[in-house]
Write a protein that holds these residues in place. Structure first.
Motif, PDB file in Angstrom:
ATOM      1  N   ALA A 155      -4.506  12.454  -0.946  1.00  0.00           N
ATOM      2  CA  ALA A 155      -4.816  12.587   0.474  1.00  0.00           C
ATOM      3  C   ALA A 155      -4.850  14.043   0.915  1.00  0.00           C
ATOM      4  O   ALA A 155      -5.702  14.449   1.712  1.00  0.00           O
ATOM      5  CB  ALA A 155      -3.796  11.806   1.306  1.00  0.00           C
ATOM      6  N   THR A 187       6.294   3.242   0.165  1.00  0.00           N
ATOM      7  CA  THR A 187       5.224   2.808  -0.727  1.00  0.00           C
ATOM      8  C   THR A 187       4.102   3.832  -0.758  1.00  0.00           C
ATOM      9  O   THR A 187       3.909   4.615   0.181  1.00  0.00           O
ATOM     10  CB  THR A 187       4.639   1.460  -0.273  1.00  0.00           C
ATOM     11  OG1 THR A 187       3.956   1.644   0.978  1.00  0.00           O
ATOM     12  CG2 THR A 187       5.737   0.413  -0.102  1.00  0.00           C
ATOM     13  N   ALA A 188       3.355   3.831  -1.855  1.00  0.00           N
ATOM     14  CA  ALA A 188       2.223   4.749  -1.984  1.00  0.00           C
ATOM     15  C   ALA A 188       1.174   4.481  -0.910  1.00  0.00           C
ATOM     16  O   ALA A 188       0.485   5.400  -0.467  1.00  0.00           O
ATOM     17  CB  ALA A 188       1.603   4.612  -3.378  1.00  0.00           C
ATOM     18  N   GLN A 189       1.069   3.232  -0.469  1.00  0.00           N
ATOM     19  CA  GLN A 189       0.077   2.898   0.559  1.00  0.00           C
ATOM     20  C   GLN A 189       0.468   3.470   1.920  1.00  0.00           C
ATOM     21  O   GLN A 189      -0.394   3.914   2.692  1.00  0.00           O
ATOM     22  CB  GLN A 189      -0.079   1.378   0.668  1.00  0.00           C
ATOM     23  CG  GLN A 189      -0.707   0.707  -0.552  1.00  0.00           C
ATOM     24  CD  GLN A 189       0.224   0.629  -1.741  1.00  0.00           C
ATOM     25  OE1 GLN A 189       1.460   0.620  -1.592  1.00  0.00           O
ATOM     26  NE2 GLN A 189      -0.349   0.588  -2.943  1.00  0.00           N
ATOM     27  N   ASP A 190       1.755   3.462   2.227  1.00  0.00           N
ATOM     28  CA  ASP A 190       2.217   3.928   3.531  1.00  0.00           C
ATOM     29  C   ASP A 190       2.452   5.431   3.604  1.00  0.00           C
ATOM     30  O   ASP A 190       2.475   6.009   4.694  1.00  0.00           O
ATOM     31  CB  ASP A 190       3.525   3.212   3.915  1.00  0.00           C
ATOM     32  CG  ASP A 190       3.329   1.743   4.205  1.00  0.00           C
ATOM     33  OD1 ASP A 190       2.345   1.404   4.876  1.00  0.00           O
ATOM     34  OD2 ASP A 190       4.162   0.936   3.753  1.00  0.00           O
ATOM     35  N   LEU A 202       3.734   7.606  -5.940  1.00  0.00           N
ATOM     36  CA  LEU A 202       3.832   8.129  -4.583  1.00  0.00           C
ATOM     37  C   LEU A 202       3.298   9.551  -4.522  1.00  0.00           C
ATOM     38  O   LEU A 202       2.531   9.905  -3.616  1.00  0.00           O
ATOM     39  CB  LEU A 202       5.287   8.084  -4.116  1.00  0.00           C
ATOM     40  CG  LEU A 202       5.549   8.600  -2.703  1.00  0.00           C
ATOM     41  CD1 LEU A 202       4.839   7.734  -1.669  1.00  0.00           C
ATOM     42  CD2 LEU A 202       7.042   8.648  -2.411  1.00  0.00           C
ATOM     43  N   ALA A 230      -0.484   9.522  -4.753  1.00  0.00           N
ATOM     44  CA  ALA A 230      -1.134   9.071  -3.514  1.00  0.00           C
ATOM     45  C   ALA A 230      -1.132  10.175  -2.466  1.00  0.00           C
ATOM     46  O   ALA A 230      -2.135  10.387  -1.766  1.00  0.00           O
ATOM     47  CB  ALA A 230      -0.422   7.832  -2.972  1.00  0.00           C
TER      48      ALA A 230
END
Length: 319
Positions: free
Chosen positions: A162, A195-198, A155, A158
């Motif tokens: 960004a 999540t790392a994606q969210d 997390l 990620a």
């Protein structure tokens, strides 16, 4: 399979059991962050080699200010699941401290630098300089709980990919079974299971003044019942603003069976939330390090209803 075995880990079991997150943010009106490359001891302040005078000063500040100390470092390499990253604080290199006020209406961050950890004795009360922008803390404290390392590091990576500026790995936050834990400062909102994606979208929303209640554990400066009430009110009303649902009054109510309950009055939008508090025996250890079954406090929603109460006549919790 026991908690001492490699799997299942506490956060994975909590996910499968759908343990409720709301009302579980650790208590903290203020936060004091100290840059420390590691290793971090299981008790971060007293077992990480920090100067004894600084330990004493920070401990006194924590007790006086209803504060919380966390060690922070920039995201780095990933060692074994129970190890901490060793960045190696280069002798003579300035490191950062941050002092954060998370109380509603007082949100602010002050910062400064130190070279010798003994300087932290003064830093807890030093004026510092204003820090503009948020801070995003991700618990990666593997020596405290394996789940924090295993789920926290991806997390943090990620978020750093960004936008690295506001992102710090941090020591133990609490509620390890909700790993990964993300703290959004200065407001002190604590999220779990993200999540790392969210995560990048969630922190962008926070920068724009919005929150997604799905991941929310609560705000550290508010009592657990108020944290839970805000969560249920957000779900019911669709309110997403970081300053929405301002707590106005909290009333303890005994349930018919003698168990505790709560009525929480909120503003913007105005609503009243009634909760039933229960102690739930889980029959399982609640952390990876625990060896006996634990229990958790659960706030069950009774009702959320809009109100037209004159909130100005009620006790304002922000003062």
């Amino acid at each position: 399979m026991t908690a001492a075995g490699p799997w299942p880990r506490c956060s994975f079991v909590a996910d499968a059991a759908h343990d409720p997150r709301e009302g579980t943010a650790p208590p903290a009106d203020r936060w004091f962050l100290v840059e420390h490359g590691g290793p971090w001891g299981r008790v971060p302040l007293s077992q990480s080699g920090i100067h004894p005078a600084a330990v004493a000063a920070i401990s006194a500040w924590v007790a006086t200010e209803a504060g919380r100390l966390v060690l922070v470092r920039r995201p780095g390499r990933a060692p074994g699941p129970t190890e901490d990253v060793v960045h190696g604080d280069t002798p003579g290199r300035p490191r950062r401290w941050f002092r954060v006020d998370s109380r509603p209406g007082h949100e602010s961050i002050r910062t400064g630098t130190f070279v010798d950890e003994a300087e932290l004795v003064e830093a807890v009360h030093a004026p510092g300089v204003p820090y503009v922008g948020p801070l995003h803390l991700v618990c990666t404290h593997g020596r405290h709980d394996t789940c924090c390392a295993v789920r926290g590091r991806p997390l943090a990576a990620a978020l750093a990919a960004a936008d690295p500026a506001p992102v710090w790995e941090c020591s133990h936050i609490g509620g390890c079974r909700f790993a990964p834990a993300l703290v959004l400062l200065p407001h002190g909102y604590v999220l779990g299971g993200l999540t790392a994606q969210d995560a990048p979208a969630v922190v962008r929303d926070y920068a724009d003044g919005r929150l997604d209640p799905v991941w929310m554990r609560g705000r550290s400066s508010l009592p657990p019942a108020v944290q839970a009430a805000q969560h249920h009110a957000r779900m019911a009303t669709g309110a997403t603003g970081v300053d929405a649902l301002r707590p106005i009054d909290v009333v303890a109510e005994q349930q018919a069976d003698g168990s505790p309950g709560w009525r929480v009055e909120l503003a913007d939008p105005a609503c009243s939330v009634r909760l039933h508090e229960r102690r739930v025996e889980t029959g399982r250890p609640l952390t990876c390090a625990a060896t006996v079954p634990g229990w958790m406090r659960v706030f069950e929603l009774v009702e959320v209803r809009p109100t037209t109460t004159d909130h100005g006549a009620l006790r304002d919790m922000d003062t």
